[in-house]
Design an enzyme around this catalytic site. Structure first.
Site, PDB file in Angstrom:
ATOM      1  N   LYS A  34       0.772  -1.245  -0.040  1.00 16.18           N
ATOM      2  CA  LYS A  34      -0.325  -0.055  -0.115  1.00 16.18           C
ATOM      3  C   LYS A  34       0.849   1.254   0.077  1.00 16.18           C
ATOM      4  O   LYS A  34       0.461   2.413  -0.410  1.00 16.18           O
ATOM      5  CB  LYS A  34      -0.938   0.007   1.272  1.00 16.18           C
ATOM      6  CG  LYS A  34      -1.924  -1.167   1.602  1.00 16.18           C
ATOM      7  CD  LYS A  34      -2.656  -0.591   2.682  1.00 16.18           C
ATOM      8  CE  LYS A  34      -2.565  -1.856   3.522  1.00 16.18           C
ATOM      9  NZ  LYS A  34      -3.726  -2.156   4.445  1.00 16.18           N
ATOM     10  N   ARG A  35       1.965   1.233   0.557  1.00 17.62           N
ATOM     11  CA  ARG A  35       3.032   2.339   0.826  1.00 17.62           C
ATOM     12  C   ARG A  35       3.660   2.712  -0.702  1.00 17.62           C
ATOM     13  O   ARG A  35       4.250   3.608  -0.571  1.00 17.62           O
ATOM     14  CB  ARG A  35       3.719   2.002   2.061  1.00 17.62           C
ATOM     15  CG  ARG A  35       3.025   2.383   3.128  1.00 17.62           C
ATOM     16  CD  ARG A  35       3.849   1.958   4.320  1.00 17.62           C
ATOM     17  NE  ARG A  35       4.259   0.516   4.323  1.00 17.62           N
ATOM     18  CZ  ARG A  35       3.355  -0.404   5.083  1.00 17.62           C
ATOM     19  NH1 ARG A  35       2.011   0.138   5.639  1.00 17.62           N
ATOM     20  NH2 ARG A  35       3.571  -1.626   4.922  1.00 17.62           N
TER      21      ARG A  35
END
Ligand code: GLU
Ligand code: ZN
Length: 499
Positions: A265-266
């Site tokens: 997600k990052r």
């Protein structure tokens, strides 16, 4: 071959938790569910799993709703759409969860567990040492009523644990085929925390049952929760909360990023906001997301959302990890930009020009006109909408405000360029009718034929002087659009700065 059987009773759901920003992995899941529903003429349910008040946020919820809209993933039931199985935000269903847990307890499908985190950790450690499986050991499973009462009276606030039936579990995964999990790998699990917060383990399968979900398509990372959910459905049938069979499960492949690790997600290329800010079209992104585990067949990579829906066959989802390739995503986006009509492209570019302060909001009619006239010149020259801004900026700023790209100036506007600039200025000053042919003829006659320059050396400096950059729409057309006065004044300015 295209599979043609459809099943209008299909009900699928996309049920994210509103934490953080919408990302590629979750949107791929949303898209596949949407396509499966649309292919079958079924129902696409959008549910918000917001039972974790410490992590959930309203901003994130709003971003989710807005992102699905932007991608064109319309939902039939859910927030704002309503539907007969609502509410669709789990934070509005807490009473239902509390009642259900009570019923599960009454029927002994669940029991209070008084173990503290410290005790659990100590026993896990012990189990590890002795080579036993480290999961919950069933410590509180068979406490007598008196023992439980004593614990409650002593102030115990137990978690509620689900009592696994001790059988093996198996299912035919729509993507991965037969999957079997042995009983000893599925210990009793917590449904409700000691503080009363219901967990995903309870609310997700419960709502799937109550919302009559028929197919669960979700990421492979959730595969390990499936046997527990199957056990919970049995219990829900046992207490009469549902009489439906289990949903069918399909676990979508992992998406791998750089260096063969899972896309996180990052990672910046995970963030939907990044795509929107840099001018990916929803059509392009949807097309690319579809390729993360699915293909329409015959090496075809360019297709619309509608075509995906028509052709989506879950049995053709590839269980192997999908590789995320930003370059390919960008190339597909470029194809989609070229697919737009010129009017449509102008429309889509508008917010980028407004954000760059090049046009007013709303644009003036001259600005609209300028945009409409330059769009045909750049239509095939970009893969992302944001790339248009530096290319056409020169048309929307005053002569005084035009900033020349310093790198391009260093490369091209050198003292040796002076004669070409002067010749161009003189030739253009003599043009009587300011149109494409006259401009081109004037520059070719003076610079190529007259001075014997190679086109690159002849036109490069003119281009940088007038548009500010080496990458611009075609030069003669740019001059025509810019007009005589500005063209001459910008050439003059560069001549003076070199002189
Ligand atoms: N709220 C869960 C998540 O976002 C849903 C998972 C599921 O599809 O079961 O991971
Ligand atoms: Zn316990």
């Amino acid at each position: 071959m295209t599979e043609t059987t459809v099943d209008a009773t299909v009900r699928v759901r996309f049920c994210p938790s509103p934490t953080g920003n919408p990302h590629v992995g979750m949107l791929r899941t949303a898209l596949f569910n949407w396509a499966f529903a649309r292919h079958n003429g079924g129902t696409f349910v959008f549910r918000i799993e917001d039972t974790d008040s410490a992590r959930d946020s309203e901003d994130s919820y709003l971003a989710l709703v807005e992102s699905l809209r932007w991608l064109g993933l319309d939902w039939d039931e859910g927030p704002e759409a309503g539907g007969e199985y609502g509410p669709y935000r789990q934070s509005e269903r807490l009473q239902l969860y509390a009642d259900t847990v009570e019923r599960l307890r009454q029927a002994d499908y669940a029991y209070p567990c008084f173990c503290t985190p410290k005790e659990l950790e100590e026993r896990r450690e012990q189990a590890r040492k002795e080579g036993r499986p480290p999961g919950y050991d069933g410590h509180c499973r068979n406490l007598s009523d008196t023992e439980r009462d004593d614990r409650y009276r002593a102030g115990g606030r137990p978690a509620i644990r689900f009592r696994m039936p001790g059988t093996d579990f198996a299912w035919d995964d729509l993507v991965r085929g037969r999957i079997e999990v042995a009983a000893e790998n599925i210990p009793d699990f917590v449904l409700v925390r000691g503080n009363g917060d219901p967990l995903y383990t309870l609310v997700n399968p419960l709502d799937d049952a109550l919302m009559q979900i028929t197919h669960v398509l979700r990421g492979e990372d959730l595969l390990s929760s499936t046997p527990r959910q199957l056990a919970l459905y049995d219990a829900l049938r046992g207490i009469g909360m549902t009489d439906l069979p289990n949903p069918q499960f399909g676990h979508l492949p992992y998406v791998m990023g750089e260096g063969n690790r899972k896309l996180s997600k990052r990672d910046p290329e995970s963030s939907l906001a990044m795509y929107r800010q840099s001018g990916y079209l929803p059509e392009g992104l949807v097309n690319y997301l579809a390729l993360l585990g699915w293909s329409i067949g015959e090496d075809r990579e360019f297709f619309s959302q509608q075509e995906m829906a028509e052709n989506f066959d879950i049995s053709r989802v590839n269980p192997n990890p999908a590789r995320f390739d930003l370059k390919k995503c960008t190339a597909i986006n470029g194809d989609w930009i070229r697919e737009l009509s010129e009017a449509e492209l102008s429309q889509r570019l508008r917010p980028f020009l407004i954000a760059a302060n090049l046009i007013a909001d709303p644009p003036t009619s001259e600005q609209e006109e300028a945009l409409a006239s330059v769009v045909p010149l750049i239509h095939t020259r970009m893969d992302r909408l944001d790339q248009a801004v530096p290319m056409i900026e020169f048309l929307f700023v005053s002569d005084a405000d035009l900033e020349l790209d310093p790198k391009d100036v260093d490369k091209v506007l050198k003292p040796e360029a002076m004669p070409a600039l002067e010749a161009a200025h003189n030739a253009l000053a003599a043009v009587t009718v300011w149109d494409l042919e006259s401009i081109e003829a004037a520059l070719r006659d003076s610079l190529i034929d007259g001075m014997g320059l190679k086109p690159r050396l002849a036109f490069g400096p003119v281009r940088v002087a007038v548009t500010g950059r080496r990458v611009s729409p075609p030069l003669f057309e740019s001059l025509e659009l810019l007009g005589r006065e500005s063209s001459l004044s910008r050439l003059q300015r560069s001549i003076e700065s070199l002189g």
